[in-house]
Design a protein around this motif. Structure first.
Motif, mmCIF file in Angstrom:
data_model
loop_
_atom_site.group_PDB
_atom_site.id
_atom_site.type_symbol
_atom_site.label_atom_id
_atom_site.label_comp_id
_atom_site.label_asym_id
_atom_site.label_seq_id
_atom_site.Cartn_x
_atom_site.Cartn_y
_atom_site.Cartn_z
ATOM 1 N N SER A 1 4.065 4.440 3.050
ATOM 2 C CA SER A 1 4.179 3.081 2.497
ATOM 3 C C SER A 1 4.008 3.059 0.988
ATOM 4 N N HIS A 2 4.875 2.270 0.363
ATOM 5 C CA HIS A 2 4.767 1.927 -1.057
ATOM 6 C C HIS A 2 4.571 0.406 -1.190
ATOM 7 N N ILE B 1 -1.442 -3.422 4.610
ATOM 8 C CA ILE B 1 -1.524 -2.143 5.320
ATOM 9 C C ILE B 1 -1.036 -2.311 6.757
ATOM 10 N N SER C 1 2.679 -2.743 6.853
ATOM 11 C CA SER C 1 3.360 -1.469 6.607
ATOM 12 C C SER C 1 3.412 -0.613 7.863
ATOM 13 N N TRP D 1 0.184 6.845 1.649
ATOM 14 C CA TRP D 1 0.186 5.602 0.874
ATOM 15 C C TRP D 1 0.419 5.905 -0.599
ATOM 16 N N THR E 1 -8.980 0.168 -1.959
ATOM 17 C CA THR E 1 -7.712 0.622 -1.380
ATOM 18 C C THR E 1 -7.858 1.926 -0.604
ATOM 19 N N ILE F 1 -7.165 2.417 3.543
ATOM 20 C CA ILE F 1 -6.092 3.178 4.182
ATOM 21 C C ILE F 1 -6.664 4.266 5.090
ATOM 22 N N LEU G 1 -4.608 6.369 8.008
ATOM 23 C CA LEU G 1 -3.742 7.140 7.121
ATOM 24 C C LEU G 1 -4.535 8.324 6.591
ATOM 25 N N THR H 1 -3.073 10.239 0.411
ATOM 26 C CA THR H 1 -2.728 9.316 -0.653
ATOM 27 C C THR H 1 -1.959 10.055 -1.735
#
Length: 289
Positions: free
Chosen positions: A117-118, A138, A141, A156, A167, A171, A176, A179
């Motif tokens: 994800s962006h 999040i 996404s 991410w 953040t 995530i 997730l 990063t």
């Protein structure tokens, strides 16, 4: 120590010299991954008090149309060159693209690319978001990419590289495990989070085509030469990671795609590169920790 000068505690300090060697599959020297940013920019996004989405007043027809070249033309040009030389994409995805231009997402999926994800749009910024808003992005996404591709995102890259202090913790909480938002190393590193495990995979601003063309004012040939010099040094040192972050509306222009293809050919034919997806690199590194 002055106020505000303390170490933020995102990761441990570990000098480059003296580290245990990293072994990549096939005894390759450098793990190379390509990160196409498949993005969607709103022509008239909500105004943010801390950052303008466009340099011109909204609606910015010129800015929007320039970036829309990615989804109409240059994605295909960039992707075909990558596929020709055996480079899968690890997609930094504005997940709204799944609704706006599902054909692009379907093409990337058909090529065997990985998605992370962006954010939703690259014209929406995380600054000053409350926790509920950030959680919603999040969750959106994860759900949107899963519905569109069947993949569960693992990584991410913050929308337009904007963050809140929470953040990275969030995530990791959502499962997730990597990063792209820390540019502090040429090898994967653990990130300190409140729960779960999070790895920082080397992304790049220095050889990002956006910086190459907009910040450093490189020609297409100069950018391609920079990629080769980056690769050669990292391959010589060994146990390293090279990321090539791309934006199709830049690298996929007709006058730039030729030198870029030459750089990909050089890397593919050299023999020292493990050409991989981001998740594969994270898994190979974690297996050695």
């Amino acid at each position: 120590m002055q106020e505000g000068a303390c170490d933020p505690g995102l990761y441990d300090f570990q000098p480059y010299r003296g580290r245990a060697p990293i072994q990549w599959p096939g005894d390759k020297k450098v793990a190379v991954w390509v990160a196409p940013n498949l993005e969607y920019y709103e022509i008239d996004p909500p105004a943010h008090p801390k950052r303008k989405a466009w340099t011109k007043p909204h609606p910015d027809v010129v800015g929007f149309a320039h970036r829309d070249h990615s989804n109409r033309v240059s994605h295909w040009r960039m992707a075909d060159v990558m596929s020709k030389h055996g480079f899968p994409g690890s997609v930094s995805l504005s997940v709204a693209l799944c609704q706006h231009h599902p054909e692009i997402v379907a093409d990337a999926q058909a090529r065997g690319w990985e998605f992370f994800s962006h954010g939703i749009y690259n014209t929406r910024y995380a600054y000053e978001m409350d926790e509920g808003q950030e959680r919603a992005i999040i969750e959106d996404s994860i759900r949107t990419v899963r519905e569109a591709t069947g993949q569960t995102i693992r990584g991410w890259l913050a929308p337009a590289l904007t963050h809140t202090p929470r953040t990275l913790d969030l995530i990791a909480e959502y499962g997730l495990d990597y990063t792209c938002d820390l540019y502090h190393d040429d090898q994967p590193q653990w990130v300190k989070v409140k729960q779960g495990e999070l790895v920082s995979i080397p992304y790049s601003l220095e050889v990002n085509d956006h910086y190459g063309f907009f910040v450093y004012n490189m020609s297409g040939r100069e950018y391609a030469d920079t990629l080769i010099r980056q690769y050669e040094r990292l391959a010589a040192e060994g146990g390293t990671v090279m990321c090539i972050p791309l934006h199709a509306y830049l690298i996929g222009q007709p006058h730039r795609i030729g030198p870029f293809e030459e750089a990909l050919r050089h890397i593919a034919e050299d023999g020292r590169a493990w050409i991989a997806r981001s998740g594969e690199i994270v898994d190979a590194w974690r297996a050695q920790q």
